[in-house]
Design a protein around this motif. Structure first.
Motif, PDB file in Angstrom:
ATOM      1  N   ALA A  66     -34.217 -30.433   1.421  1.00 20.10           N
ATOM      2  CA  ALA A  66     -33.289 -29.309   1.243  1.00 20.10           C
ATOM      3  C   ALA A  66     -33.200 -28.911  -0.234  1.00 20.10           C
ATOM      4  CB  ALA A  66     -31.904 -29.672   1.776  1.00 20.10           C
ATOM      5  N   LEU A  67     -33.125 -29.893  -1.132  1.00 21.29           N
ATOM      6  CA  LEU A  67     -33.042 -29.569  -2.559  1.00 21.29           C
ATOM      7  C   LEU A  67     -34.337 -28.912  -3.039  1.00 21.29           C
ATOM      8  CD1 LEU A  67     -31.392 -29.701  -5.189  1.00 21.29           C
ATOM      9  CD2 LEU A  67     -32.671 -31.778  -5.712  1.00 21.29           C
ATOM     10  N   ASN A  68     -35.474 -29.440  -2.635  1.00 23.98           N
ATOM     11  CA  ASN A  68     -36.752 -28.850  -3.041  1.00 23.98           C
ATOM     12  C   ASN A  68     -36.849 -27.399  -2.572  1.00 23.98           C
ATOM     13  OD1 ASN A  68     -39.490 -29.010  -4.160  1.00 23.98           O
ATOM     14  ND2 ASN A  68     -40.115 -28.837  -2.018  1.00 23.98           N
ATOM     15  N   THR A  69     -36.471 -27.161  -1.329  1.00 25.30           N
ATOM     16  CA  THR A  69     -36.510 -25.800  -0.788  1.00 25.30           C
ATOM     17  C   THR A  69     -35.555 -24.887  -1.549  1.00 25.30           C
ATOM     18  OG1 THR A  69     -37.081 -26.660   1.388  1.00 25.30           O
ATOM     19  CG2 THR A  69     -36.157 -24.429   1.306  1.00 25.30           C
ATOM     20  N   ALA A 103     -26.305 -20.262  -5.077  1.00 24.04           N
ATOM     21  CA  ALA A 103     -25.269 -20.946  -4.283  1.00 24.04           C
ATOM     22  C   ALA A 103     -25.898 -21.988  -3.354  1.00 24.04           C
ATOM     23  CB  ALA A 103     -24.469 -19.927  -3.478  1.00 24.04           C
ATOM     24  N   ALA A 104     -27.014 -21.639  -2.721  1.00 20.47           N
ATOM     25  CA  ALA A 104     -27.700 -22.593  -1.839  1.00 20.47           C
ATOM     26  C   ALA A 104     -28.184 -23.808  -2.631  1.00 20.47           C
ATOM     27  CB  ALA A 104     -28.870 -21.912  -1.134  1.00 20.47           C
ATOM     28  N   HIS A 105     -28.704 -23.550  -3.826  1.00 20.30           N
ATOM     29  CA  HIS A 105     -29.154 -24.659  -4.665  1.00 20.30           C
ATOM     30  C   HIS A 105     -27.972 -25.538  -5.074  1.00 20.30           C
ATOM     31  CE1 HIS A 105     -30.199 -26.665  -8.479  1.00 20.30           C
ATOM     32  NE2 HIS A 105     -31.315 -26.898  -7.834  1.00 20.30           N
ATOM     33  N   ALA A 106     -26.867 -24.930  -5.428  1.00 21.26           N
ATOM     34  CA  ALA A 106     -25.674 -25.701  -5.814  1.00 21.26           C
ATOM     35  C   ALA A 106     -25.219 -26.603  -4.671  1.00 21.26           C
ATOM     36  CB  ALA A 106     -24.552 -24.765  -6.248  1.00 21.26           C
ATOM     37  N   ASP A 107     -25.253 -26.092  -3.443  1.00 21.50           N
ATOM     38  CA  ASP A 107     -24.874 -26.900  -2.271  1.00 21.50           C
ATOM     39  C   ASP A 107     -25.829 -28.080  -2.102  1.00 21.50           C
ATOM     40  OD1 ASP A 107     -22.759 -25.200  -1.746  1.00 21.50           O
ATOM     41  OD2 ASP A 107     -23.797 -24.115  -0.141  1.00 21.50           O
ATOM     42  N   SER A 108     -27.127 -27.824  -2.200  1.00 20.80           N
ATOM     43  CA  SER A 108     -28.113 -28.892  -2.047  1.00 20.80           C
ATOM     44  C   SER A 108     -27.994 -29.927  -3.159  1.00 20.80           C
ATOM     45  CB  SER A 108     -29.536 -28.313  -2.037  1.00 20.80           C
ATOM     46  OG  SER A 108     -29.727 -27.497  -0.914  1.00 20.80           O
ATOM     47  N   TYR A 109     -27.761 -29.451  -4.361  1.00 18.80           N
ATOM     48  CA  TYR A 109     -27.614 -30.350  -5.505  1.00 18.80           C
ATOM     49  C   TYR A 109     -26.371 -31.236  -5.334  1.00 18.80           C
ATOM     50  CZ  TYR A 109     -27.137 -31.883 -10.376  1.00 18.80           C
ATOM     51  OH  TYR A 109     -27.006 -32.637 -11.516  1.00 18.80           O
ATOM     52  N   ALA A 110     -25.292 -30.646  -4.844  1.00 21.53           N
ATOM     53  CA  ALA A 110     -24.064 -31.418  -4.622  1.00 21.53           C
ATOM     54  C   ALA A 110     -24.295 -32.504  -3.575  1.00 21.53           C
ATOM     55  CB  ALA A 110     -22.928 -30.492  -4.182  1.00 21.53           C
ATOM     56  N   LEU A 112     -27.175 -33.921  -2.874  1.00 21.27           N
ATOM     57  CA  LEU A 112     -28.058 -34.899  -3.502  1.00 21.27           C
ATOM     58  C   LEU A 112     -27.265 -35.882  -4.357  1.00 21.27           C
ATOM     59  CD1 LEU A 112     -31.274 -35.397  -4.325  1.00 21.27           C
ATOM     60  CD2 LEU A 112     -30.369 -34.545  -6.480  1.00 21.27           C
ATOM     61  N   GLN A 113     -26.264 -35.391  -5.064  1.00 16.21           N
ATOM     62  CA  GLN A 113     -25.474 -36.248  -5.949  1.00 16.21           C
ATOM     63  C   GLN A 113     -24.775 -37.373  -5.196  1.00 16.21           C
ATOM     64  OE1 GLN A 113     -23.172 -33.027  -7.717  1.00 16.21           O
ATOM     65  NE2 GLN A 113     -24.039 -33.549  -9.715  1.00 16.21           N
ATOM     66  N   LEU A 114     -24.583 -37.205  -3.903  1.00 11.80           N
ATOM     67  CA  LEU A 114     -23.899 -38.221  -3.110  1.00 11.80           C
ATOM     68  C   LEU A 114     -24.816 -39.339  -2.628  1.00 11.80           C
ATOM     69  CD1 LEU A 114     -21.626 -35.931  -0.912  1.00 11.80           C
ATOM     70  CD2 LEU A 114     -21.012 -37.183  -2.986  1.00 11.80           C
TER      71      LEU A 114
END
Length: 189
Positions: A66-69, A103-110, A112-114
Motif C-alpha cells: 500500500a505504501l509503495n503504491t 492524502a492517500a500517501h499520508a494514510d499509508s505512511y501512518a 506503516l508507522q504502526l
C-alpha cells in the motif's frame, strides 16, 4: 522357621515385589507422558511462533504494498503537477489529483508507522520528507508564492532523484524486512 511363616514371608515378598513393580511401571508411564506432553507443548509453541512470524510478514507485505503504491501515485502526481505548470494548462485538475495522492500517501505512511521495523521506517521517513518537500515547492510555484530557491528545475531534480534513488531504496528496505531478493540485482542492474 516353620513352613507357614516361610510361606507367608515368601507371599509377602512376592506381593510387595508386585506392588513395587506396578508403582515403578506407573512412574515410568507418568515420566513418558510428561515428556510427551513437554514435546507437544514445545511443538505448539514453535508452531504458534511460526504462525506469528507468518502473520506479521503478511501484514508487513500488505502495508508495504500500500505504501509503495501510494508513494508512486504521489510521485506521479508531483510529476504531473510540474508538467502542468510548465504547460500552463490543466493545473487545477492536477492540483486536485496531487492533493488526493498526498492524502492517500499520508494514510499509508501512518499505517506503516504502526507496524514497520526501524530500518523500514527510516527509509520511509526519508522518502516521505522528500515527497513533501517537493510538494511544497510545487505548491508555492502553483500559488505564485515561491521562495528564492524554488524553481521548476529544483522540483524536477527532486522528482528525478525520488524516482531513481528514493523509492528504490525504500522498496529495498521493505524487501530486506520481508526477506525477499533485490529484483534489481536479479535483473543485472
Amino acid at each position: 522357621m516353620d513352613g507357614t511363616v516361610e510361606s507367608l514371608l515368601v507371599t509377602g515378598i512376592a506381593v510387595l515385589g508386585t506392588l513395587i513393580s506396578a508403582v515403578l511401571t506407573q512412574r515410568q508411564a507418568n515420566r513418558s507422558l510428561t515428556q510427551e506432553l513437554d514435546r507437544l507443548d514445545q511443538w505448539r509453541t514453535a508452531d504458534r511462533a511460526e504462525q506469528t512470524r507468518h502473520d506479521t510478514a503478511l501484514v508487513h507485505r500488505v502495508v508495504y504494498t500500500a505504501l509503495n503504491t501510494a508513494a508512486r501515485r504521489y510521485l506521479a502526481a508531483l510529476t504531473d503537477q510540474l508538467h502542468a505548470l510548465g504547460l500552463g494548462t490543466g493545473v487545477e485538475a492536477t492540483t486536485t489529483e496531487l492533493h488526493e495522492a498526498r492524502a492517500a500517501h499520508a494514510d499509508s505512511y501512518a499505517e506503516l508507522q504502526l507496524v514497520a521495523p526501524e530500518a523500514v521506517l527510516a527509509a520511509a521517513r526519508t522518502v516521505n520528507h522528500r515527497l513533501n518537500h517537493t510538494y511544497g515547492i510545487l505548491m508555492r510555484l502553483t500559488n505564485g508564492t515561491e521562495r528564492p530557491n524554488d524553481s521548476p528545475d529544483v522540483a524536477q531534480a527532486a522528482i528525478t532523484d525520488l524516482w531513481s534513488a528514493g523509492l528504490p531504496e525504500l522498496r529495498e528496505s521493505m524487501r530486506l524486512d520481508l526477506d525477499l531478493p533485490d529484483t534489481r540485482r536479479l535483473r543485472g542492474r
